[in-house]
Enzyme design. Structure first.
Site, short mmCIF file in Angstrom:
data_model
loop_
_atom_site.label_atom_id
_atom_site.label_comp_id
_atom_site.label_asym_id
_atom_site.label_seq_id
_atom_site.Cartn_x
_atom_site.Cartn_y
_atom_site.Cartn_z
N PRO A 2 0.80 -1.21 0.00
CA PRO A 2 0.00 0.00 0.00
C PRO A 2 0.85 1.28 0.00
O PRO A 2 1.94 1.31 0.56
CB PRO A 2 -0.80 -0.10 1.30
CG PRO A 2 -0.70 -1.53 1.73
CD PRO A 2 0.65 -1.98 1.24
N GLU A 3 0.32 2.32 -0.64
CA GLU A 3 0.96 3.62 -0.68
C GLU A 3 0.22 4.57 0.27
O GLU A 3 -0.62 4.13 1.06
CB GLU A 3 0.98 4.14 -2.11
CG GLU A 3 1.72 3.20 -3.08
CD GLU A 3 1.72 3.66 -4.52
OE1 GLU A 3 1.60 4.89 -4.76
OE2 GLU A 3 1.82 2.81 -5.42
N ARG A 153 19.16 19.08 -10.30
CA ARG A 153 19.72 17.73 -10.41
C ARG A 153 19.38 17.08 -11.75
O ARG A 153 18.28 17.20 -12.25
CB ARG A 153 19.20 16.85 -9.26
CG ARG A 153 19.63 17.32 -7.88
CD ARG A 153 18.95 16.55 -6.78
NE ARG A 153 19.20 15.13 -6.89
CZ ARG A 153 18.61 14.20 -6.14
NH1 ARG A 153 17.72 14.56 -5.21
NH2 ARG A 153 18.89 12.93 -6.30
#
Length: 288
Positions: A2-3, A153
């Site tokens: 799960p997130e 970046r």
């Protein structure tokens, strides 16, 4: 999985269903679950403890106990917390059972076996969470955060957004939907994004995570809430696991599946151009 939306849903369930309960007994069925302290101390400190609260930090589910300890769970791929009753008692893949007052039991099960648990005091918990980035639905995640951390970046944007030190709680499902909404190719270098694209990413992060919470998470296979119910957000996904289907924007492209940063990735190459000229930007500049 799960997130963030799934863990948030489980946290809210625990707040409504088990906060205030006392843990009367503990059964650790899979010792590999417990990463610290020892299994014996883990069970001993949980036994007799009263549950004071539940919260989430990133993908960590934190069950707060009176006295200062916290049971910290990382549900990884397939972890489920199920309250019995009303849920029927699970018969397989049980890793932990907490016997609660009133004859109820909270089962932790995981068919994959990857879920991990720790019992931490306040200082240990603070140290454990100290490296995490801001919560994407919190005040610390403003429109300038992503650009400030990533804008200089030369890193691919998808792996960067999955870095929990950059922003906490986003996983593979939601990042593809976020990038689709923002019309950003998952391989774009962070230092090539425009001001408008950073703003679109910020907006897409918040909108997609809020939608996932509203729909009580995404269920493809294993995810369930505390009462054993599936989420509904899978019915609202536009690109994730939609390879070969027409782009829902009507651009004429089709969703593709590729590996980006070692993860299965779904996107529309027409809307999300790797050269940065997708969607409205491409139309404005006459590239599309």
């Amino acid at each position: 999985m799960p997130e963030l939306p799934e863990v948030e849903t489980i946290k809210e369930d625990l707040r409504g269903l088990v906060v205030g309960s006392t843990v009367e007994w503990v059964e650790v069925s899979q010792p590999a679950l417990v990463e610290g302290p020892s299994v014996e101390e883990f069970a001993g400190r949980l036994r007799g403890a009263r549950i004071a609260g539940a919260r989430r930090r990133a993908k960590h589910l934190i069950v707060e106990l009176i006295g200062g300890d916290s049971l910290v769970l990382q549900l990884k791929i397939g972890g489920q917390l199920l309250l019995v009753p009303p849920v029927a008692e699970p018969e397989t893949a049980v890793m932990l059972v907490l016997g609660l007052d009133g004859g109820r039991r909270l089962f932790l099960r995981d068919e994959t076996g990857f879920t991990r648990a720790r019992l931490l005091d306040a200082g240990e918990l603070e140290a454990r969470l100290s490296s995490l980035g801001p919560e994407p639905l919190g005040e610390g995640f403003d429109a300038g955060h992503l650009k400030g951390v990533l804008g200089g970046r030369r890193v691919q944007i998808k792996p960067a957004l999955l870095d929990q030190k950059v922003v906490a709680g986003i996983g593979n499902i939601y990042v593809d939907e976020i990038l689709y909404d923002a019309k950003v190719h998952p391989r774009r270098k962070a230092n090539t994004l425009s001001e408008g694209e950073w703003a679109a990413l910020h907006r897409a992060v918040r909108e997609n995570l809020r939608a996932g919470i509203e729909h009580r998470g995404t269920t493809f296979d294993l995810y369930r809430d505390v009462l054993g119910r599936k989420g509904h957000h899978q019915d609202h996904l536009r690109v994730f696991v939609r390879a070969g289907r027409p782009c829902p924007s009507g651009c004429g492209g089709r969703v593709v599946k590729e590996k980006v940063g070692g993860r299965a990735t779904f996107y529309c190459p027409s809307c999300q151009r790797e050269d940065g000229f997708g969607g409205e930007q491409g139309l404005e500049l006459g590239v599309l």
